[in-house]
Scaffold this active site. Structure first.
Site, mmCIF file in Angstrom:
data_model
loop_
_atom_site.group_PDB
_atom_site.id
_atom_site.type_symbol
_atom_site.label_atom_id
_atom_site.label_comp_id
_atom_site.label_asym_id
_atom_site.label_seq_id
_atom_site.Cartn_x
_atom_site.Cartn_y
_atom_site.Cartn_z
ATOM 1 N N GLY A 51 25.389 -4.886 -16.454
ATOM 2 C CA GLY A 51 24.174 -5.574 -16.878
ATOM 3 C C GLY A 51 23.835 -5.362 -18.344
ATOM 4 C CD GLU B 298 22.158 -2.218 -10.453
ATOM 5 O OE1 GLU B 298 21.931 -2.912 -9.444
ATOM 6 O OE2 GLU B 298 22.718 -2.671 -11.477
ATOM 7 C CD GLU C 282 30.342 -2.608 -10.037
ATOM 8 O OE1 GLU C 282 30.417 -3.806 -10.264
ATOM 9 O OE2 GLU C 282 29.345 -2.078 -9.531
ATOM 10 C CG ASN D 129 25.304 -6.723 -6.360
ATOM 11 O OD1 ASN D 129 24.386 -7.051 -5.595
ATOM 12 N ND2 ASN D 129 25.318 -5.578 -7.019
ATOM 13 C CE LYS E 57 23.580 -6.103 -10.429
ATOM 14 N NZ LYS E 57 23.658 -5.228 -11.555
ATOM 15 C CB SER F 43 29.104 -7.222 -18.810
ATOM 16 O OG SER F 43 27.878 -6.503 -18.805
ATOM 17 C CG HIS G 101 25.753 -1.349 -7.171
ATOM 18 N ND1 HIS G 101 24.877 -1.128 -8.209
ATOM 19 C CD2 HIS G 101 26.531 -2.398 -7.544
ATOM 20 C CE1 HIS G 101 25.117 -2.013 -9.169
ATOM 21 N NE2 HIS G 101 26.110 -2.803 -8.789
HETATM 22 C C1 PEP Z 1 27.193 -5.287 -10.533
HETATM 23 O O1 PEP Z 1 26.064 -5.530 -10.147
HETATM 24 O O2 PEP Z 1 27.971 -4.722 -9.768
HETATM 25 C C2 PEP Z 1 27.571 -5.685 -11.887
HETATM 26 C C3 PEP Z 1 28.775 -5.404 -12.303
HETATM 27 O O3 PEP Z 1 26.618 -6.332 -12.667
HETATM 28 P P1 PEP Z 1 26.884 -7.167 -14.023
HETATM 29 O O4 PEP Z 1 28.038 -8.106 -13.738
HETATM 30 O O5 PEP Z 1 25.607 -7.913 -14.269
HETATM 31 O O6 PEP Z 1 27.208 -6.206 -15.087
#
Ligand code: PEP
Length: 253
Positions: free
Chosen positions: A175, A99, A169, A9, A11, A215, A97
């Site tokens: 992040g 976010e 997640e 992703n 973003k 992460s 997601h």
């Molecule tokens: C994501 O954007 O779904 C995500 C898990 O980001 P990150 O790997 O940066 O934590």
């Protein structure tokens, strides 16, 4: 046996040039992988989907969108329909997601409409679920994930459900550099699989892929993937570096 599924992703990152370069490098890094071993997708920003998609064409890396709107067409300024995404070569669409839930304010009901619209439009949705840090601290992980699963998948037939991937997640791990331990991930993935059995049936629960996201890096991907119910990874930050993303893909096979 569920085939691993690794998705990146991107973003709100890259520009036209770097999106194409990133897509090209990922294609070349994945070119020696056996095609039956793993499914790979990248989700660039809407405006670069076509450019990045061209760089992916005739490769084993599929194109995904980071979101999709639930209406088919009309006066919905700024929104993008499933048919439009399909038209430009998308296979997947991320729905819900964290976010979008917590920054943009999307509700379970809206996300459910997006999941339905994605499937009706011929896309494969990746439904994201996961708890906030305060919810984990208050031992509410199971409650939150159960609600997000039940509301997010409401009204889907068994047949439609087979198009869906779930991404667990934990929001506190996205992040932040904090990763759930493989055991923490496995506990919630097992809960999700049991929920799928309850909501649909055991066969579907055994077939649906559940990704972990939060992460993920080349050095923690393998141990997460070794857990029984972790079938793939949704990767944010590390998917912006081709070498890291390819290393993550390779550690999953
Ligand atoms: C994501 O954007 O779904 C995500 C898990 O980001 P990150 O790997 O940066 O934590």
């Amino acid at each position: 046996m569920r085939k691993p599924f690794i998705a990146g992703n991107w973003k709100m990152n890259t520009d036209g040039h770097s999106a194409v370069k990133l897509a090209e490098s990922i294609v070349s890094g994945c070119s020696d992988l056996d095609s039956g071993s793993v499914d790979v997708a990248v989700c660039p920003p809407f405006v670069y989907l076509q450019q990045a998609g061209k760089a992916l064409s005739s490769s084993r890396v599929a194109l995904g969108a980071q979101d999709v709107y639930f209406e088919q067409k009309g006066a919905f300024t700024g929104e993008i329909s499933a048919a439009m995404l399909k038209d430009i070569g998308c296979t997947y669409a991320i729905c819900g997601h964290s976010e979008r839930r917590h920054v943009i304010g999307e509700t379970d009901e809206l996300i459910n409409k997006k999941v339905h619209a994605a499937i009706s439009g011929g896309l494969l949705p990746i439904l994201c679920v996961g708890e906030l840090l305060e919810e984990r601290k208050a031992s509410k992980t199971a409650e939150v994930v159960t609600r997000q699963m039940k509301k997010g998948l409401a009204g889907l037939s068994k047949e439609k459900m087979s198009a869906v991937t779930i991404a667990y997640e934990p929001v506190w791990a996205i992040g932040t550099g904090l990763t759930a331990t493989p055991e923490q991930a496995q506990d919630v993935h097992a809960l999700i699989r049991n929920l799928l059995a309850e909501m649909f049936d055991r066969k579907i629960a055994g077939e649906i892929r559940i990704q972990y996201g939060g992460s993920v890096k080349p050095d923690n991907a393998r141990e997460l993937m070794q857990k029984e119910d972790v079938d793939g990874l949704l990767v944010g930050g590390a998917s912006l570096k081709a070498d890291d993303f390819v290393a993550i893909v390779k550690s999953s096979v």
